[in-house]
Design a protein around this motif. Structure first.
Motif, short mmCIF file in Angstrom:
data_model
loop_
_atom_site.label_atom_id
_atom_site.label_comp_id
_atom_site.label_asym_id
_atom_site.label_seq_id
_atom_site.Cartn_x
_atom_site.Cartn_y
_atom_site.Cartn_z
N ALA A 1 0.74 -1.35 -0.19
CA ALA A 1 -0.14 0.10 -0.25
C ALA A 1 0.96 1.42 -0.02
O ALA A 1 0.33 2.39 0.13
CB ALA A 1 -0.91 0.01 1.19
N GLU A 2 2.19 1.08 -0.38
CA GLU A 2 3.03 2.35 -0.19
C GLU A 2 2.41 3.42 -1.16
O GLU A 2 3.00 4.71 -0.94
CB GLU A 2 4.39 2.25 0.05
CG GLU A 2 4.88 1.12 0.97
CD GLU A 2 4.63 2.18 2.45
OE1 GLU A 2 4.76 3.52 2.27
OE2 GLU A 2 4.42 1.42 3.41
N TRP A 3 2.02 2.95 -2.31
CA TRP A 3 1.61 4.03 -3.24
C TRP A 3 0.63 5.07 -2.47
O TRP A 3 0.72 6.45 -2.86
CB TRP A 3 0.69 3.36 -4.26
CG TRP A 3 -0.48 2.41 -4.14
CD1 TRP A 3 -0.72 1.43 -3.64
CD2 TRP A 3 -1.70 3.11 -4.00
NE1 TRP A 3 -2.06 1.07 -3.22
CE2 TRP A 3 -2.56 2.24 -3.67
CE3 TRP A 3 -2.12 4.52 -4.54
CZ2 TRP A 3 -3.99 2.46 -3.41
CZ3 TRP A 3 -3.56 4.74 -4.19
CH2 TRP A 3 -4.36 4.06 -3.69
N ALA A 4 -0.09 4.76 -1.53
CA ALA A 4 -1.13 5.61 -0.91
C ALA A 4 -0.39 6.88 -0.23
O ALA A 4 -0.92 7.87 -0.10
CB ALA A 4 -2.29 4.99 -0.16
N SER A 5 0.74 6.30 0.46
CA SER A 5 1.67 7.11 1.17
C SER A 5 1.89 8.31 0.25
O SER A 5 2.15 9.46 0.58
CB SER A 5 2.55 6.42 1.88
OG SER A 5 3.52 7.32 2.67
N ALA A 6 2.50 7.85 -0.68
CA ALA A 6 3.17 8.65 -1.82
C ALA A 6 2.10 9.73 -2.32
O ALA A 6 2.46 10.77 -2.53
CB ALA A 6 3.81 8.03 -2.95
N ILE A 7 1.05 9.17 -2.57
CA ILE A 7 -0.34 10.10 -3.01
C ILE A 7 -0.45 11.26 -1.96
O ILE A 7 -0.57 12.40 -1.91
CB ILE A 7 -1.47 9.37 -3.32
CG1 ILE A 7 -1.49 8.42 -4.44
CG2 ILE A 7 -2.78 10.35 -3.41
CD1 ILE A 7 -0.99 9.08 -5.86
N GLY A 8 -0.56 10.58 -0.64
CA GLY A 8 -0.71 11.83 0.42
C GLY A 8 0.11 12.48 0.64
O GLY A 8 0.06 13.92 0.85
N TYR A 9 1.57 12.33 0.40
CA TYR A 9 2.62 13.30 0.68
C TYR A 9 2.66 14.22 -0.48
O TYR A 9 2.62 15.35 -0.41
CB TYR A 9 3.91 12.37 0.52
CG TYR A 9 5.23 13.12 0.98
CD1 TYR A 9 5.52 13.43 2.20
CD2 TYR A 9 5.96 13.70 -0.21
CE1 TYR A 9 6.58 14.22 2.40
CE2 TYR A 9 7.01 14.49 0.11
CZ TYR A 9 7.51 14.55 1.51
OH TYR A 9 8.52 15.37 1.79
N GLN A 10 2.36 13.82 -1.83
CA GLN A 10 2.43 14.83 -3.03
C GLN A 10 1.11 15.78 -2.70
O GLN A 10 1.24 17.10 -2.84
CB GLN A 10 2.12 13.95 -4.22
CG GLN A 10 3.44 13.16 -4.53
CD GLN A 10 4.54 14.00 -4.59
OE1 GLN A 10 4.62 15.10 -4.84
NE2 GLN A 10 5.83 13.16 -4.36
N LEU A 11 0.03 15.29 -2.37
CA LEU A 11 -1.14 16.27 -2.21
C LEU A 11 -0.97 17.34 -1.10
O LEU A 11 -1.36 18.58 -1.19
CB LEU A 11 -2.55 15.54 -2.05
CG LEU A 11 -3.07 14.69 -3.28
CD1 LEU A 11 -4.13 13.89 -2.82
CD2 LEU A 11 -3.04 15.50 -4.30
N ALA A 12 -0.46 16.79 -0.07
CA ALA A 12 -0.45 17.56 0.99
C ALA A 12 0.83 18.68 0.82
O ALA A 12 0.90 19.78 1.69
CB ALA A 12 0.08 17.02 2.37
N SER A 13 1.62 18.44 0.05
CA SER A 13 2.85 19.23 -0.08
C SER A 13 2.59 20.14 -1.48
O SER A 13 3.70 20.64 -2.00
CB SER A 13 4.08 18.64 -0.19
OG SER A 13 4.20 17.62 -1.20
N LEU A 14 1.36 20.16 -2.03
CA LEU A 14 1.21 21.06 -3.29
C LEU A 14 1.46 22.52 -3.28
O LEU A 14 2.13 23.06 -4.14
CB LEU A 14 -0.15 20.75 -3.81
CG LEU A 14 -0.36 19.51 -4.61
CD1 LEU A 14 -2.01 19.37 -4.76
CD2 LEU A 14 0.31 19.61 -5.73
#
Length: 228
Positions: A187-200
């Protein structure tokens, strides 16, 4: 991974995201007045389901968003959606990100548009047995998000396919892919999505979290970044 182990791990993820989201949902944002005074730093709300994907998404979002982020578990319950619509119609500036099952995610995006909020970005994600596919739709940041997401997943040895498409255009502007270099990526792809969206809109508060645990997040999901 056998079925019993998969069920145990999903149960662990559910308990983890529930306790995390409940604690942050009831907490007042630190120094909210200072955040409101800076038009470039908006309070940040993360919407997730109470599942493994939501738990892992929050790991990445919290690393990037820090103390300004609060989270809320979403469901298809009518009252939950009405509360969100009321929040979207308020005049205070804020940003909402999330990763939800495709049905709930589509409803949230439609609700945001009807409430007059700006849907800055939307992603469609499919994950099954360690294989992930991501279709990013956005007016101005899809290509940049695709590049950053691809770099982050590649650094972890994950296999993926990413297509970035600007709204109103018929074909993808960028397509990225890589074969897995390590074992099952779970599930690490979900962590990458969260990181990218929160740092936009602001620099991330910490480095992206490293893979942790063995949570499984298979299914179809919708991610989004909403501003008002």
């Amino acid at each position: 991974m056998d079925a019993n182990r998969r069920l145990v791990l999903k149960g662990m993820a559910l308990g983890s995201v529930a306790s995390l989201a409940m604690g942050r949902s009831t907490r007042v944002l630190a120094d909210a007045a200072a955040l409101a005074a800076d038009i470039n730093v908006r309070p940040l709300l993360a919407l997730v389901n109470g599942d493994a994907a939501g738990s892992v998404f929050l790991r990445g979002a919290i690393a990037a968003g820090g103390s300004r982020l609060r989270s809320q578990i979403m469901s298809s319950d009518l009252q939950v959606m009405l509360d969100l619509e009321r929040e979207l119609r308020r005049s205070d500036a804020m940003r909402i990100i999330g990763l939800l099952d495709d049905a709930s995610g589509t409803r949230v995006v439609d609700l945001a548009r009807s409430a007059g909020a700006r849907v800055r970005g939307r992603g469609e994600h499919a994950a099954y047995a360690g294989d992930t596919r991501h279709h990013l739709l956005n007016a101005d940041i899809a290509e940049d998000c695709a590049q950053r997401l691809g770099r982050q997943l590649h650094a972890r040895g994950a296999g993926f396919e990413i297509a970035a498409q600007r709204l109103g255009e018929a074909v993808s502007q960028r397509e990225l892919s890589a074969r897995p270099r390590t074992g099952e990526q779970l599930a690490e792809w979900a962590s990458a999505i969260g990181y990218q969206l929160a740092s936009l809109d602001t620099p991330p508060m910490a480095e992206a979290p490293m893979p942790s645990g063995h949570f499984v997040a298979d299914g179809h999901f919708v991610s989004f970044s909403i501003e008002r």
